[in-house]
Structures are given as C-alpha cells and as structure tokens.
Write a protein that holds these residues in place. Structure first.
Motif: not given
Lengths: 87, 131
Positions: A11-16, A18, A20, A48-49, A51-52
C-alpha cells in the motif's frame, strides 16, 4: 528474499500519510525510498502509488544535485563511513 | 511573479566575514533583478554527500523569493560567474500544492531565526536591568 518479505504488504505509505509535497532538504524522509546503495527503490518493492513514486524520484534527484544524497556508493566510499559517525 | 527557491553552496575555505559578504552578494543579485526575498534559511556548514571540486564540506544557504520568470536566466548567469559558489539550484513552485508548501517553508524559515532575535532582546533587557 528478506527484502521481498519486508515489503510484502503493498500500500502507498505516502497516500496513507496524505502527503502532497516532499521537501528535498528533508533527507530523513527520503530514506524510505532509497536502497542501501542510495538507489531509488522500485515501486514493486515499496508499494508506492504512481503519483507518489514520481514525486519521490523527482525529489531524490534534486537532493542528489544538492549533495544531500550521494549519486553512487562504491566500496571505496563505504569504508570511511563508520569513521564519520565517530565525528 | 512566480515563487522560487534557491539553494547555494558556498566554498568552506572562506572566512566568516567572507562568507557573510558572499551571501549578501548572492541576495543582492536576486534583489537587483527585481526579486522579493521572502525568507532565508542558513543551514550552515554541512558535510557533502560527495566531494565537489575536491571540497568535502560546504556552507548551505537557502533563499525563498518571488521574481518574474524572465529574470531567472540572468540570476543563474550571475551565479555561474561566481567562483566561490560550489553549487546552486533553483527550484520553481508552480501549482497550488507547491505554493502552499512554499508558504509553509517560508513561515518555518521565518520562525527559525526568531528565537535568536528574542535572545538578543532578552540580553538587551537584562543589560538594561543591570544598568
């Protein structure tokens, strides 16, 4: 194989968190996406996703240009590292 | 006017006075080209991740400013001439998210040197009290 297991949950840790925007001067936050030899970790291992990952790779390249993070780590340079910590 | 950030690495071999002069000169290059300096962040002497021109260390200084995009090429040209700068890097902050991040960093940089001035005030106050 141990590396694979470390990143098994994808899962994307940066998305979690949040996030930007990542600052290139904050070297500690880049450590997660760098390997032992300071290469950029691939998405398939960190999870990572897209975007990130784009964001992270951009920021790491900036940090490299500003000499915060090395471009390459060879054996010659790995040896003196323990002495730096003593300083 | 666009939001920019400039990172400058000054040679470590200079003396303290020369360093301050160099940084003043760098800031003057920006202001003389119509830039408005929002905040500065002196990161101080740091070890470089790799040697640049055989230097192992460098003095880092970050300047946040606003300037018209056409002035950047002139600013960079002036930096390139300066031999005391080991490295410089210009970062552009364009979209909304980046600009909010820029504002945050400016706030942070402004707040960081604030304690030093407060200490000075306190010192002055204590001196006055002593008198």
């Amino acid at each position: 194989m141990s590396e694979k297991r470390k990143y098994k949950k994808r899962y994307c840790k940066y998305c979690e968190a949040k996030i930007d925007f990542i600052d290139y001067k904050d070297v500690a936050s880049l450590r997660f996406s760098l390997s032992e030899r300071y290469k950029i970790m691939p998405r398939r291992l960190t999870g990572n996703c897209k975007k990130h990952q784009d964001m992270v790779s951009n920021v790491i390249k900036r940090a490299r240009a500003a000499a915060f993070v090395p471009y390459v780590v060879t054996r010659k340079e790995v040896v003196p590292n323990p002495f730096e910590i003593l300083k | 006017m666009r939001h920019y950030e400039n990172l400058v690495i000054v040679k470590p071999t200079l003396t303290q006075e020369e360093l301050e002069q160099e940084i003043k000169a760098v800031e003057e290059v920006i202001t003389s080209n119509g830039g408005e300096i929002a905040a500065t962040d002196a990161m101080g002497m740091r070890k470089l991740a790799y040697p640049i021109q055989k230097n192992e260390r460098g003095y880092y200084h970050v300047i946040y400013y606003k300037v018209a995009p056409s002035a950047i090429s002139e600013i960079e040209r002036r930096f390139r001439i300066n031999e005391n700068l080991l490295r410089f890097m210009t970062v552009k902050y364009e979209n909304k998210k980046e600009i909010t991040a820029w504002n945050k960093m400016v706030e942070k940089a402004k707040n960081a040197p604030a304690p030093a001035t407060e200490e000075k005030k306190e010192e002055a106050a204590s001196e006055e009290a002593a008198e």
